[in-house]
Design an enzyme around this catalytic site. Sequence first.
Site, short mmCIF file in Angstrom:
data_model
loop_
_atom_site.label_atom_id
_atom_site.label_comp_id
_atom_site.label_asym_id
_atom_site.label_seq_id
_atom_site.Cartn_x
_atom_site.Cartn_y
_atom_site.Cartn_z
CG ASP A 3 -0.35 -0.04 2.53
OD1 ASP A 3 0.89 -0.18 2.61
OD2 ASP A 3 -1.08 0.06 3.54
CB SER A 4 4.57 1.74 -0.02
OG SER A 4 4.83 0.59 -0.79
CG ASP A 56 0.56 -4.00 2.17
OD1 ASP A 56 0.77 -4.89 3.01
OD2 ASP A 56 1.35 -3.05 1.98
CE LYS A 109 3.54 -5.81 3.81
NZ LYS A 109 2.99 -4.61 4.51
CD GLU A 120 0.71 -1.40 7.97
OE1 GLU A 120 0.39 -0.62 8.89
OE2 GLU A 120 1.17 -1.01 6.87
CD GLU A 134 8.07 0.01 7.33
OE1 GLU A 134 7.15 -0.75 6.98
OE2 GLU A 134 8.21 1.16 6.88
O1 KIV Z 1 3.77 -1.14 1.47
C1 KIV Z 1 4.93 -1.60 1.41
O2 KIV Z 1 5.62 -1.48 0.38
C2 KIV Z 1 5.44 -2.29 2.56
C3 KIV Z 1 6.89 -2.64 2.61
C4 KIV Z 1 7.71 -1.43 2.66
C5 KIV Z 1 7.19 -3.61 3.66
O3 KIV Z 1 4.69 -2.57 3.46
#
Ligand code: KIV
Length: 286
Positions: free
Chosen positions: A67-68, A106, A135, A137, A204
């Site tokens: 989600d980055s 994510d 993934k 959090e 992280e």
């Molecule tokens: O969103 C992302 O790219 C991440 C990584 C930096 C671990 O969560």
Amino acid sequence: MTPASFLAAESRLPPAPADAVPDGFSSVRDFARAKAAGRKIVMVSAYEAWAARLLPPGAADCILVGDSAMMVVHGAPDTLEATPELMALHTRAVARGAPGRLLVADMPFLSARKGRAEALDCAAALLRAGARAVKIEGVRGHADVISHLVESGIPVMGHLGLTPQSVHALGGYRVQGRDEAGAARLEEDAAALEAAGAFALVLECVPATLARAVTARRGIPTIGIGAGAGCDGQVLVLHDLLGFNPDFRPRFARAFADGAALVREGAARFAAAVRGGDFPSDREQF
Ligand code: KIV
């Protein structure tokens, strides 16, 4: 055997030779094999078809559709605007660019906090878009949701330490687990994630000594970003490792290429060729 107990058994595999683990994983089971073999895991965050297409198959064991994307591609100050729909769109794009590759997507802001049904819907959308795992959090308050996804056949990667979706609660993008209480909390959370059936864990921005200790204690592999060399693997955002964002250089993000110079030089050469009447040439027109 349930999916959770199966993955737990895999995470206790006996050591295997490092070269028994392929470059470019074919399933989430390769994460446990890599940890058992002491073979470092390579994960890269990518969001677009073109980049996924260019990423050589062996160069990343796994592609994370993070989600980055919200910050890197959409220019937002944080990841909070990401929605299940946006994450599915990026996941589908990466899946089209890198068919057959192992993608983890994510679960965006709050999608694991509204109960099992909403989490299942979000995870289903991501898997239908091409991800093979999601993934999530944090773990406090939603360990049951993680177990439910795992028991439903959806592999879950955890994410602890600096969890960007909680940026406002954390008071900014800061290293986590520096004091004794924070370190103990992170150890507990890592154990809870493993117990919930997560197959791997992103750490992280935590002190290297803490990440090394968690890595040694946990049966599931850790993948670090700003968490030192003691993790079972490393993840970086593709744009950061290619040097596309010279204004964003956190201590942990090494640029392995000068992507910014490439973009600037390419664009300048195009402009010069157009302005100088050199483009298009006879061979470049009909
Ligand atoms: O969103 C992302 O790219 C991440 C990584 C930096 C671990 O969560």
